[in-house]
Design a protein around this motif. Structure first.
Motif, mmCIF file in Angstrom:
data_model
loop_
_atom_site.group_PDB
_atom_site.id
_atom_site.type_symbol
_atom_site.label_atom_id
_atom_site.label_comp_id
_atom_site.label_asym_id
_atom_site.label_seq_id
_atom_site.Cartn_x
_atom_site.Cartn_y
_atom_site.Cartn_z
ATOM 1 N N UNK A 8 -37.280 20.296 0.548
ATOM 2 C CA UNK A 8 -35.971 20.381 -0.097
ATOM 3 C C UNK A 8 -34.964 21.141 0.742
ATOM 4 N N UNK A 9 -35.422 22.238 1.350
ATOM 5 C CA UNK A 9 -34.538 23.024 2.207
ATOM 6 C C UNK A 9 -34.072 22.212 3.411
ATOM 7 N N UNK A 10 -34.978 21.450 3.990
ATOM 8 C CA UNK A 10 -34.597 20.620 5.139
ATOM 9 C C UNK A 10 -33.672 19.479 4.713
ATOM 10 N N UNK A 11 -33.888 18.948 3.526
ATOM 11 C CA UNK A 11 -32.978 17.897 3.044
ATOM 12 C C UNK A 11 -31.568 18.454 2.873
ATOM 13 N N UNK A 12 -31.471 19.668 2.355
ATOM 14 C CA UNK A 12 -30.161 20.313 2.213
ATOM 15 C C UNK A 12 -29.531 20.522 3.592
ATOM 16 N N UNK A 13 -30.323 21.024 4.534
ATOM 17 C CA UNK A 13 -29.830 21.253 5.893
ATOM 18 C C UNK A 13 -29.320 19.957 6.517
ATOM 19 N N UNK A 14 -30.100 18.903 6.411
ATOM 20 C CA UNK A 14 -29.680 17.608 6.970
ATOM 21 C C UNK A 14 -28.388 17.148 6.303
ATOM 22 N N UNK A 15 -28.295 17.295 4.998
ATOM 23 C CA UNK A 15 -27.078 16.909 4.284
ATOM 24 C C UNK A 15 -25.864 17.701 4.742
ATOM 25 N N UNK A 16 -26.055 18.998 4.942
ATOM 26 C CA UNK A 16 -24.946 19.833 5.415
ATOM 27 C C UNK A 16 -24.511 19.434 6.820
ATOM 28 N N UNK A 17 -25.471 19.165 7.681
ATOM 29 C CA UNK A 17 -25.133 18.742 9.041
ATOM 30 C C UNK A 17 -24.416 17.398 9.028
ATOM 31 N N UNK A 18 -24.842 16.492 8.156
ATOM 32 C CA UNK A 18 -24.169 15.197 8.053
ATOM 33 C C UNK A 18 -22.738 15.364 7.541
ATOM 34 N N UNK A 19 -22.543 16.280 6.615
ATOM 35 C CA UNK A 19 -21.184 16.554 6.124
ATOM 36 C C UNK A 19 -20.323 17.123 7.251
ATOM 37 N N UNK A 20 -20.909 17.988 8.077
ATOM 38 C CA UNK A 20 -20.174 18.549 9.216
ATOM 39 C C UNK A 20 -19.828 17.468 10.238
ATOM 40 N N UNK A 21 -20.762 16.559 10.468
ATOM 41 C CA UNK A 21 -20.502 15.452 11.397
ATOM 42 C C UNK A 21 -19.358 14.593 10.866
ATOM 43 N N UNK A 22 -19.412 14.260 9.588
ATOM 44 C CA UNK A 22 -18.349 13.459 8.980
ATOM 45 C C UNK A 22 -16.998 14.144 9.078
ATOM 46 N N UNK A 23 -16.977 15.448 8.808
ATOM 47 C CA UNK A 23 -15.719 16.204 8.873
ATOM 48 C C UNK A 23 -15.163 16.213 10.289
ATOM 49 N N UNK A 24 -16.039 16.386 11.264
ATOM 50 C CA UNK A 24 -15.609 16.395 12.664
ATOM 51 C C UNK A 24 -15.056 15.028 13.065
ATOM 52 N N UNK A 25 -15.686 13.977 12.579
ATOM 53 C CA UNK A 25 -15.211 12.629 12.894
ATOM 54 C C UNK A 25 -13.838 12.367 12.262
ATOM 55 N N UNK A 26 -13.628 12.884 11.074
ATOM 56 C CA UNK A 26 -12.327 12.691 10.423
ATOM 57 C C UNK A 26 -11.215 13.429 11.178
ATOM 58 N N UNK A 27 -11.569 14.609 11.725
ATOM 59 C CA UNK A 27 -10.592 15.355 12.513
ATOM 60 C C UNK A 27 -10.310 14.654 13.828
ATOM 61 N N UNK A 28 -11.368 13.983 14.331
ATOM 62 C CA UNK A 28 -11.270 13.141 15.474
ATOM 63 C C UNK A 28 -11.047 13.691 16.789
#
Length: 74
Positions: free
Chosen positions: A54-74
């Motif tokens: 569960x902890x790793x799933x949360x970590x992966x989700x947070x990293x994916x959210x960070x990746x998405x945010x970075x892509x939106x900033x572009x």
């Protein structure tokens, strides 16, 4: 970047371009890759360890959210 591209295939070109230009983004993608690989290993080797998985799933989700945010900033 492989796991980031697998997660966001429709953004593959943008992921590649940003990773070439931005060391911080590249590092974020590398962290995501390691976390996904660790999660996959945990699921295989310790399938009943719900807390750690569960902890790793949360970590992966947070990293994916960070990746998405970075892509939106572009």
């Amino acid at each position: 970047m492989k796991k980031a591209i697998e997660r966001f295939p429709h953004l593959a070109h943008q992921i590649g371009r940003l990773a070439e230009q931005n060391e911080t983004f590249r590092s974020l993608c590398e962290d995501h890759q390691l976390a996904v690989e660790a999660l996959d290993t945990l699921i295989i080797r310790r399938p009943h360890d719900d807390k750690v998985i569960g902890e790793y799933r949360v970590l992966v989700g947070e990293l994916e959210a960070d990746i998405e945010a970075a892509l939106k900033k572009g």
